[in-house]
Write a protein that holds these residues in place. Structure first.
Motif, PDB file in Angstrom:
ATOM      1  N   HIS B 353       0.836  -1.198   0.000  1.00  0.00           N
ATOM      2  CA  HIS B 353       0.000   0.000   0.000  1.00  0.00           C
ATOM      3  C   HIS B 353       0.876   1.255   0.000  1.00  0.00           C
ATOM      4  O   HIS B 353       0.659   2.187  -0.771  1.00  0.00           O
ATOM      5  CB  HIS B 353      -0.919   0.015   1.219  1.00  0.00           C
ATOM      6  N   ASP B 354       1.868   1.235   0.878  1.00  0.00           N
ATOM      7  CA  ASP B 354       2.712   2.428   1.029  1.00  0.00           C
ATOM      8  C   ASP B 354       3.743   2.560  -0.092  1.00  0.00           C
ATOM      9  O   ASP B 354       4.114   3.658  -0.475  1.00  0.00           O
ATOM     10  CB  ASP B 354       3.482   2.376   2.363  1.00  0.00           C
ATOM     11  N   GLY B 355       4.205   1.420  -0.597  1.00  0.00           N
ATOM     12  CA  GLY B 355       5.324   1.448  -1.536  1.00  0.00           C
ATOM     13  C   GLY B 355       4.930   1.762  -2.967  1.00  0.00           C
ATOM     14  O   GLY B 355       5.696   2.365  -3.706  1.00  0.00           O
ATOM     15  N   PHE B 356       3.756   1.330  -3.368  1.00  0.00           N
ATOM     16  CA  PHE B 356       3.315   1.546  -4.748  1.00  0.00           C
ATOM     17  C   PHE B 356       2.452   2.790  -4.854  1.00  0.00           C
ATOM     18  O   PHE B 356       1.605   3.045  -3.991  1.00  0.00           O
ATOM     19  CB  PHE B 356       2.479   0.354  -5.244  1.00  0.00           C
ATOM     20  N   GLY B 357       2.615   3.493  -5.958  1.00  0.00           N
ATOM     21  CA  GLY B 357       1.740   4.626  -6.243  1.00  0.00           C
ATOM     22  C   GLY B 357       0.433   4.154  -6.864  1.00  0.00           C
ATOM     23  O   GLY B 357       0.255   2.967  -7.164  1.00  0.00           O
ATOM     24  N   SER B 358      -0.471   5.115  -7.097  1.00  0.00           N
ATOM     25  CA  SER B 358      -1.825   4.697  -7.459  1.00  0.00           C
ATOM     26  C   SER B 358      -1.904   4.053  -8.844  1.00  0.00           C
ATOM     27  O   SER B 358      -2.676   3.123  -9.047  1.00  0.00           O
ATOM     28  CB  SER B 358      -2.801   5.867  -7.346  1.00  0.00           C
ATOM     29  N   GLU B 359      -1.106   4.518  -9.808  1.00  0.00           N
ATOM     30  CA  GLU B 359      -1.184   3.892 -11.133  1.00  0.00           C
ATOM     31  C   GLU B 359      -0.664   2.451 -11.088  1.00  0.00           C
ATOM     32  O   GLU B 359      -1.240   1.551 -11.702  1.00  0.00           O
ATOM     33  CB  GLU B 359      -0.399   4.698 -12.181  1.00  0.00           C
ATOM     34  N   VAL B 360       0.413   2.247 -10.346  1.00  0.00           N
ATOM     35  CA  VAL B 360       0.957   0.890 -10.234  1.00  0.00           C
ATOM     36  C   VAL B 360      -0.060  -0.011  -9.553  1.00  0.00           C
ATOM     37  O   VAL B 360      -0.318  -1.135  -9.993  1.00  0.00           O
ATOM     38  CB  VAL B 360       2.295   0.908  -9.467  1.00  0.00           C
ATOM     39  N   LYS B 361      -0.679   0.488  -8.505  1.00  0.00           N
ATOM     40  CA  LYS B 361      -1.695  -0.322  -7.821  1.00  0.00           C
ATOM     41  C   LYS B 361      -2.859  -0.641  -8.757  1.00  0.00           C
ATOM     42  O   LYS B 361      -3.356  -1.767  -8.773  1.00  0.00           O
ATOM     43  CB  LYS B 361      -2.209   0.427  -6.590  1.00  0.00           C
ATOM     44  N   ARG B 362      -3.255   0.371  -9.512  1.00  0.00           N
ATOM     45  CA  ARG B 362      -4.373   0.163 -10.441  1.00  0.00           C
ATOM     46  C   ARG B 362      -4.034  -0.962 -11.410  1.00  0.00           C
ATOM     47  O   ARG B 362      -4.828  -1.872 -11.653  1.00  0.00           O
ATOM     48  CB  ARG B 362      -4.615   1.470 -11.194  1.00  0.00           C
ATOM     49  N   ARG B 363      -2.817  -0.933 -11.942  1.00  0.00           N
ATOM     50  CA  ARG B 363      -2.464  -1.969 -12.929  1.00  0.00           C
ATOM     51  C   ARG B 363      -2.296  -3.334 -12.266  1.00  0.00           C
ATOM     52  O   ARG B 363      -2.646  -4.356 -12.854  1.00  0.00           O
ATOM     53  CB  ARG B 363      -1.196  -1.571 -13.679  1.00  0.00           C
ATOM     54  N   ILE B 364      -1.764  -3.356 -11.072  1.00  0.00           N
ATOM     55  CA  ILE B 364      -1.657  -4.649 -10.376  1.00  0.00           C
ATOM     56  C   ILE B 364      -3.057  -5.215 -10.139  1.00  0.00           C
ATOM     57  O   ILE B 364      -3.297  -6.417 -10.305  1.00  0.00           O
ATOM     58  CB  ILE B 364      -0.898  -4.494  -9.039  1.00  0.00           C
ATOM     59  N   MET B 365      -3.970  -4.332  -9.786  1.00  0.00           N
ATOM     60  CA  MET B 365      -5.347  -4.784  -9.542  1.00  0.00           C
ATOM     61  C   MET B 365      -5.973  -5.341 -10.827  1.00  0.00           C
ATOM     62  O   MET B 365      -6.599  -6.402 -10.817  1.00  0.00           O
ATOM     63  CB  MET B 365      -6.196  -3.609  -9.034  1.00  0.00           C
ATOM     64  N   ILE B 366      -5.785  -4.617 -11.931  1.00  0.00           N
ATOM     65  CA  ILE B 366      -6.345  -5.106 -13.200  1.00  0.00           C
ATOM     66  C   ILE B 366      -5.718  -6.449 -13.556  1.00  0.00           C
ATOM     67  O   ILE B 366      -6.407  -7.407 -13.922  1.00  0.00           O
ATOM     68  CB  ILE B 366      -6.102  -4.094 -14.348  1.00  0.00           C
ATOM     69  N   GLY B 367      -4.400  -6.520 -13.432  1.00  0.00           N
ATOM     70  CA  GLY B 367      -3.698  -7.750 -13.769  1.00  0.00           C
ATOM     71  C   GLY B 367      -4.133  -8.908 -12.893  1.00  0.00           C
ATOM     72  O   GLY B 367      -4.301 -10.043 -13.367  1.00  0.00           O
ATOM     73  N   THR B 368      -4.308  -8.638 -11.624  1.00  0.00           N
ATOM     74  CA  THR B 368      -4.742  -9.684 -10.706  1.00  0.00           C
ATOM     75  C   THR B 368      -6.146 -10.161 -11.088  1.00  0.00           C
ATOM     76  O   THR B 368      -6.429 -11.359 -11.117  1.00  0.00           O
ATOM     77  CB  THR B 368      -4.739  -9.145  -9.257  1.00  0.00           C
ATOM     78  N   TYR B 369      -6.981  -9.192 -11.429  1.00  0.00           N
ATOM     79  CA  TYR B 369      -8.358  -9.532 -11.779  1.00  0.00           C
ATOM     80  C   TYR B 369      -8.414 -10.392 -13.041  1.00  0.00           C
ATOM     81  O   TYR B 369      -9.090 -11.426 -13.069  1.00  0.00           O
ATOM     82  CB  TYR B 369      -9.164  -8.248 -11.965  1.00  0.00           C
ATOM     83  N   VAL B 370      -7.690  -9.983 -14.090  1.00  0.00           N
ATOM     84  CA  VAL B 370      -7.817 -10.719 -15.354  1.00  0.00           C
ATOM     85  C   VAL B 370      -7.193 -12.115 -15.284  1.00  0.00           C
ATOM     86  O   VAL B 370      -7.485 -12.964 -16.119  1.00  0.00           O
ATOM     87  CB  VAL B 370      -7.235  -9.955 -16.567  1.00  0.00           C
ATOM     88  N   LEU B 371      -6.359 -12.349 -14.287  1.00  0.00           N
ATOM     89  CA  LEU B 371      -5.786 -13.694 -14.134  1.00  0.00           C
ATOM     90  C   LEU B 371      -6.556 -14.532 -13.118  1.00  0.00           C
ATOM     91  O   LEU B 371      -6.316 -15.729 -12.988  1.00  0.00           O
ATOM     92  CB  LEU B 371      -4.318 -13.604 -13.673  1.00  0.00           C
ATOM     93  N   SER B 372      -7.479 -13.903 -12.417  1.00  0.00           N
ATOM     94  CA  SER B 372      -8.089 -14.616 -11.289  1.00  0.00           C
ATOM     95  C   SER B 372      -9.049 -15.693 -11.782  1.00  0.00           C
ATOM     96  O   SER B 372      -9.470 -15.710 -12.940  1.00  0.00           O
ATOM     97  CB  SER B 372      -8.791 -13.633 -10.344  1.00  0.00           C
ATOM     98  N   ALA B 373      -9.348 -16.586 -10.852  1.00  0.00           N
ATOM     99  CA  ALA B 373     -10.108 -17.796 -11.170  1.00  0.00           C
ATOM    100  C   ALA B 373     -11.366 -17.446 -11.964  1.00  0.00           C
ATOM    101  O   ALA B 373     -12.145 -16.578 -11.579  1.00  0.00           O
ATOM    102  CB  ALA B 373     -10.472 -18.526  -9.887  1.00  0.00           C
ATOM    103  N   GLY B 374     -11.527 -18.113 -13.084  1.00  0.00           N
ATOM    104  CA  GLY B 374     -12.736 -17.928 -13.864  1.00  0.00           C
ATOM    105  C   GLY B 374     -12.604 -16.884 -14.961  1.00  0.00           C
ATOM    106  O   GLY B 374     -13.435 -16.826 -15.862  1.00  0.00           O
ATOM    107  N   PHE B 375     -11.571 -16.046 -14.892  1.00  0.00           N
ATOM    108  CA  PHE B 375     -11.450 -14.986 -15.894  1.00  0.00           C
ATOM    109  C   PHE B 375     -10.281 -15.199 -16.843  1.00  0.00           C
ATOM    110  O   PHE B 375     -10.119 -14.462 -17.807  1.00  0.00           O
ATOM    111  CB  PHE B 375     -11.308 -13.619 -15.217  1.00  0.00           C
ATOM    112  N   TYR B 376      -9.433 -16.177 -16.529  1.00  0.00           N
ATOM    113  CA  TYR B 376      -8.214 -16.382 -17.308  1.00  0.00           C
ATOM    114  C   TYR B 376      -8.512 -16.535 -18.798  1.00  0.00           C
ATOM    115  O   TYR B 376      -7.904 -15.878 -19.633  1.00  0.00           O
ATOM    116  CB  TYR B 376      -7.459 -17.599 -16.777  1.00  0.00           C
ATOM    117  N   ASP B 377      -9.457 -17.396 -19.123  1.00  0.00           N
ATOM    118  CA  ASP B 377      -9.740 -17.639 -20.542  1.00  0.00           C
ATOM    119  C   ASP B 377     -10.368 -16.433 -21.213  1.00  0.00           C
ATOM    120  O   ASP B 377     -10.007 -16.074 -22.324  1.00  0.00           O
ATOM    121  CB  ASP B 377     -10.665 -18.860 -20.697  1.00  0.00           C
TER     122      ASP B 377
END
Lengths: 95, 492, 493
Positions: B353-377
């Motif tokens: 939370h403290d180390g990453f800025g908001s754009e990096v967090k946003r992209r990590i969140m998107i990346g995590t979401y698109v790889l998460s269970a059920g969304f990979y394909d």
């Protein structure tokens, strides 16, 4: 597909990023905006298309089984937030 | 001696070689410029001692006739490259104070070629951004200003914004950049300099802080095409430590540089004429087309039908890879550790939370979401298939043409703050740059003209895999015919 | 074949078992770095910058690990995938520096195969085929120490990045015994191939045990996964405990929760690893730092050519060519070091296999194993070398030593490490077939035991043994028993 606040929190948890209520409130529309835009990919007909595996045709080279690294504990620990007795130290993990 | 800093890399190299001036004089000139230019916020670390040591070594080498390709040339190093003993942060608080015990392959090659380092260059955090506003060190300011009298500080583009600004403002004659989805080309275009992203695999990724592994490529940013060729030669080459590195000899790009492009077929992709972009972009593109025709090239209209899907494809693949690549920033072995009472998970969450800025967090969140269970394909796998189609488009077109000419970016430089509140608007900056990134193709931006407010606009040349030479040559042809000599007035 | 059943209040239950065995690949360096894999180094001394996941570090695949996985697959008669690739399994844990494990989910290097196990070594009819689902290569994690500091856990990355093969069975086992036999057989094959040392105490082989129960004929029940069980005995105990626990839960009207459990060897119980409130979501995707692994025919041929004779083939050969009993063949082939020792012994005898095989196998199994057992030693540090054993067998075969004398000589060999020839020579332990000397002794014994001679001649045949014993005793055990027999029969009439 759209995400709600609970999903935002879930993703943040998976990614191990603490989020405040305000942050969740800000992220929810942002992520929905981006994900909604990404959604257009669904309209592409990809029948019979293999997902890309290598950007540029290339073959994997392998390394010989030779020990040529390691033995650099001081280097490995040099930037550690906390290191003790040659170990990295982290808040205690209860198993 | 201030005019030494107006020299190109080639001129510095040659001048040191023939004794017109010493490498130390060059280094001192640039060091002085770096100090004067601090208000641009281009450098996050200054390393005059490194530049001077390399300069002295160059002067020494001259007496023993042992000069190397970049002897006497001080450069700027994007802060994404690990530099041994010199703070390397990728523009992030997460790596505040991080001093690598290792040297990236690309920077090592540059030092081995005789170059010196003036300092580490500011950048968007973890190379995620198109304006340099996501840096933990604050935005870089472009040396350019609009000629309408408005003094709004302008963005130098990103993520290699520090590199762009530093080269344009003569704070270094050349700099390294990295390009994941336009991060060399778009800032080069914004500040009126040249920059090339080589074929994926030309430059080793070893020691370059990873953003999106399948897209990241290092490349040079310099004032002209020749300087790009010189630097790229030094930066490229097979590296057994990078499994995706190309095991191919590095051509002598500078030696083979030629603006004679008679008979070359240059494709103009109709899908790059998109609605809603300034009319001037189209005008500069058309001028570029005329200049290529004038140089003897054959102009061919081509179609890259999946172009419109490139950006959304990129914004699945790059964040997905980034979400995984950035998982190592966990507060355990290096960098920031956040404080929390919540045990190990609390520590992770506070750190990230403290180390990453908001754009990096946003992209990590998107990346995590698109790889998460059920969304990979639905997301990731679909994107990799569309990516294959995008690459196939290029492959097909390159059966007909040798090169593709497009605008580099859909606009000239914008003011800081203009787009930072709208991520999607920011992402659209890379609409012309991203397709070549997804296909791993060599692509270059060269300055081609000014817009109505006196700001530079660039054109992009995309080549076949491994054909950096063709890209450089066409770039040179364009450069010669554009006669782009504009430079920002020193206000800083 | 297996009729292992749990007898519950509501009737009989069948147990269904699948195992995921993690076997550390034998290699000098790690799967993706040049750091050493050796066991027992100082903390963080066998860690490269790649293993510590420093920014910008990249993996480069170790060819030997690929070779070992392929050879293992071949030994398990498995499908070898000439095209495979590595994926990232993403999760956070302090012993996982990258924040992901490089593994193979979508395209493992080895596909389906099979292992044949014998529940009873002596009985081929107890053979059962256990299916192998897949084998993939992956990185091991580091190690954590939780008891060194009141508020810190310590992280040692020496193991981080060491190559593991995950060998996944099909849910084909139906009893703890089958699971035990499967693991022993698998370990045996891995040791033959040389791809894993099979050392469960040091953790170079460990199993995740999947157990479910069902009424016979019903579909599979919900399974639990007991992680990191590190001995055959514990695997069997974990299955037994877990199966009974599940039956109890079900019979009390509950449902089995799909969860990860831990085996507590002290209590012989499994316990839930408090299922984290959310299920794992590993977000697998192909590792973009690596290209697909494409194996050439030449590479595959080389792997095949370097495969040794495997335990099943060896066992059959011992039975058919050497004439060994099924039991002896099975015992001698179960472990590669035993088989190697036995074959060195055979070779050193200089005799044809069928001629000496049976005697040699008996000697190894009863005499040598007995002695090793007594001494608490392993065959690899046997005080008697195969050459010495062969010499001893040779002395028996040529009549120099009787069985009794051979045992005596063997004891001396164990004590002194001397060669049998020298012992026989120096201590005069040679057996005699000198009929004159034996006749003389027999005459003396008959003279001293006239009453027994009479009784024998009167029909008390059993006394023959008495005369043999007396004669051997008087000859200090050195008389050739066959000759003694013959001469006694003649003398006693």
């Amino acid at each position: 597909m759209s995400v709600d606040a609970a999903t935002v929190r879930h993703i943040a948890k998976l990614a191990r990023i603490a989020v405040s209520d305000e942050e969740v409130a800000a992220l929810e529309p942002e992520l929905n905006n981006i994900l909604g835009w990404i959604e257009q990919l669904q309209e592409v007909d990809v029948t019979g298309v293999q997902p890309m595996t290598a950007v540029i045709p290339n073959t994997l080279r392998m390394r010989q089984d030779v020990v040529n690294d390691g033995g650099i504990r001081d280097d490995v620990l040099a930037n550690a937030p906390v290191a003790e007795h040659g170990f990295f130290a982290v808040p205690k993990v209860i198993e | 001696m201030s005019n030494l800093t107006d020299l190109s890399i080639a001129a510095i190299r040659d001048g040191v070689r023939d004794g017109s001036f010493t490498a130390r004089e060059v280094a001192e000139g640039f060091i002085a410029n770096v100090e004067k230019g601090r208000s641009l916020n281009a450098y996050v670390v200054e390393t005059p001692e490194h530049a001077l040591a390399a300069a002295d070594a160059a002067d020494q080498a001259r007496t023993s006739d042992d000069l190397k390709p970049l002897s006497g040339v001080p450069i700027g190093m994007k802060d994404l490259f690990a530099t041994k003993g010199v703070q390397t942060t990728a523009g992030s608080n997460m790596l505040g104070g991080f001093k690598p015990v290792y040297e990236s392959t690309v920077s090592r090659k540059l030092w081995d070629a005789g170059a010196g380092m003036l300092g580490k260059l500011n950048m968007d955090e973890f190379a995620m951004g198109s304006s340099n506003e996501t840096s933990a060190y604050g935005p870089v300011i472009s040396p350019w200003r609009r000629n309408d009298g408005g003094n709004a500080p302008l963005a130098p583009g990103g993520s290699s914004g520090g590199s762009a600004s530093a080269v344009a403002a003569r704070l270094c004659p050349g700099a390294t950049g990295t390009d994941t989805g336009g991060s060399i080309r778009q800032p080069a275009a914004f500040v009126g300099i040249s920059g090339i992203k080589p074929t994926y695999g030309r430059c080793s990724r070893w020691g370059v802080v990873a953003f999106a592994s399948s897209l990241d490529q290092a490349g040079p940013m310099a004032r002209d095409v020749r300087d790009c060729a010189i630097m790229l030669e030094a930066m490229s080459g097979f590296d057994p430590k990078d499994s995706t590195s190309l095991d191919m000899p590095v051509p002598n790009w500078e030696a083979a540089l030629s603006s004679d492009i008679r008979g070359k077929r240059i494709g103009i992709p109709r899908e790059y004429r998109i609605d809603g972009i300034p009319e001037e972009i189209g005008r500069v593109w058309d001028e570029g087309i005329e200049r290529m025709r004038d140089a003897g090239a054959e102009i061919v209209e081509v179609s890259l039908p999946h172009t419109k899907y490139a950006l959304p494809t990129y914004y699945i693949i790059a964040p997905a890879e980034a979400s995984s690549n950035l998982a190592r920033y966990d507060g355990v072995r290096y960098g920031l550790r956040g404080t929390s009472d919540g045990g190990i998970d609390g520590m992770y969450q506070a750190t990230r939370h403290d180390g990453f800025g908001s754009e990096v967090k946003r992209r990590i969140m998107i990346g995590t979401y698109v790889l998460s269970a059920g969304f990979y394909d639905a997301y990731f796998n679909q994107a990799q298939k569309v990516r294959a189609l995008i690459a196939r488009d290029f492959e097909r077109v390159f059966n007909e043409v040798d090169l593709i000419l497009t605008p580099t970016a859909p606009s000239a430089a914008f003011a800081l703050g203009d787009k930072s509140s709208d991520p999607l608007a920011m992402y659209l900056n890379d609409v012309f740059a991203v397709p070549a990134s997804l296909a791993g193709l060599p692509a270059m931006s060269v300055p081609a003209g000014l817009d109505g407010q006196g700001l530079p606009l660039g054109l992009q040349l995309i080549g076949r895999p491994f054909d950096e030479q063709g890209v450089l040559n066409a770039g040179l042809a364009l450069e010669e015919r554009s006669g782009f000599t504009h430079r920002p007035k020193a206000w800083w | 074949m297996s009729s292992y059943r749990i007898h519950g209040a509501t009737g009989e239950w069948e147990v269904v078992i699948g195992l995921e065995v993690h076997a550390q690949v034998v290699s000098n360096a790690k799967l993706f770095s040049g750091a050493a894999t050796e066991f027992g180094a100082e903390p963080n001394q066998q860690v490269s910058l790649v293993d510590a996941a420093m920014p910008g570090m990249l993996p480069v695949l170790n060819e030997e690990c690929v070779r070992q996985a392929v050879r293992t697959g071949m030994a398990l008669n498995a499908q070898i995938n000439a095209w495979s690739r590595f994926d990232r399994k993403n999760y956070f844990y302090p012993d996982l520096p990258q924040g992901y494990q490089i593994s193979q989910l979508y395209h493992p290097i080895v596909g389906e195969g099979v292992i044949e196990v014998l529940l009873d070594d002596k009985d081929e009819s107890t053979a059962k085929q256990i299916g192998i689902e897949r084998i993939h290569l992956e990185q091991d994690a580091g190690k954590m120490l939780h008891d060194q500091h009141p508020s810190y856990s310590y992280v040692d990355l020496n193991r981080s990045g060491v190559a593991l093969m995950e060998i996944v069975s099909k849910p084909d086992m139906r009893s703890p015994e089958e699971a035990g036999a499967y693991v022993r057989k698998l370990r045996s094959i891995l040791r033959y191939v040389g791809s894993c040392d099979g050392n469960m105490e040091q953790g170079s082989m460990r199993a995740d045990v999947n157990v479910s129960v069902r009424k016979p004929g019903q579909p599979f029940g919900t399974r639990t996964e007991t992680k990191n069980v590190n001995s055959v005995r514990f695997i069997m105990a974990a299955i037994e405990y877990e199966a009974n626990r599940q039956v109890e839960v079900l019979e009390e009207g509950g449902t089995v929760v799909q969860e990860t459990r831990l085996f507590d060897p002290d209590k012989g119980e499994t316990r839930s690893l408090r299922s984290k409130e959310e299920a794992h979501d590993y977000r697998y995707f192909p590792d973009p730092d690596l290209l697909p692994v494409e194996l050439s025919d030449a590479f595959l041929d080389e792997c095949r050519e370097t495969l040794p004779e495997l335990p099943d083939a060896k066992r059959h050969r011992y039975e058919q060519e050497l004439g060994l009993s099924a039991y002896n063949a099975s015992v001698l082939t179960a472990d590669v070091t035993t088989a190697r020792w036995f074959e060195e012994l055979l070779a050193a005898t200089g005799k044809a296999g069928p001629e000496i095989g049976k005697a040699a196998s008996n000697w190894v199994i009863s005499d040598l194993f007995g002695a090793l057992n007594r001494l608490g030693r392993d065959i690899t540090d046997s005080p008697v070398s195969p050459k010495q054993g062969a010499d001893l067998l040779g002395l028996v075969a040529d009549g120099t030593l009787s069985g009794t004398l051979a045992k005596q000589v063997f004891e001396i060999m164990l004590e002194t490490g001397q060669d049998p020839g020298r012992i026989v020579e120096e201590r005069g332990l040679k057996q005699t077939s000198d009929t004159g000397a034996i006749d003389k002794v027999i005459a003396e014994i008959m003279a001293a035991n006239e009453d027994k001679v009479a009784e024998y001649r009167g029909g008390k045949d059993k006394l023959f043994g008495f005369f043999v014993g007396q004669t051997m005793k008087a000859m200090a055990g050195k008389a050739n028993p066959q000759v003694v027999n013959e001469l006694l029969k003649k003398a006693l009439g």
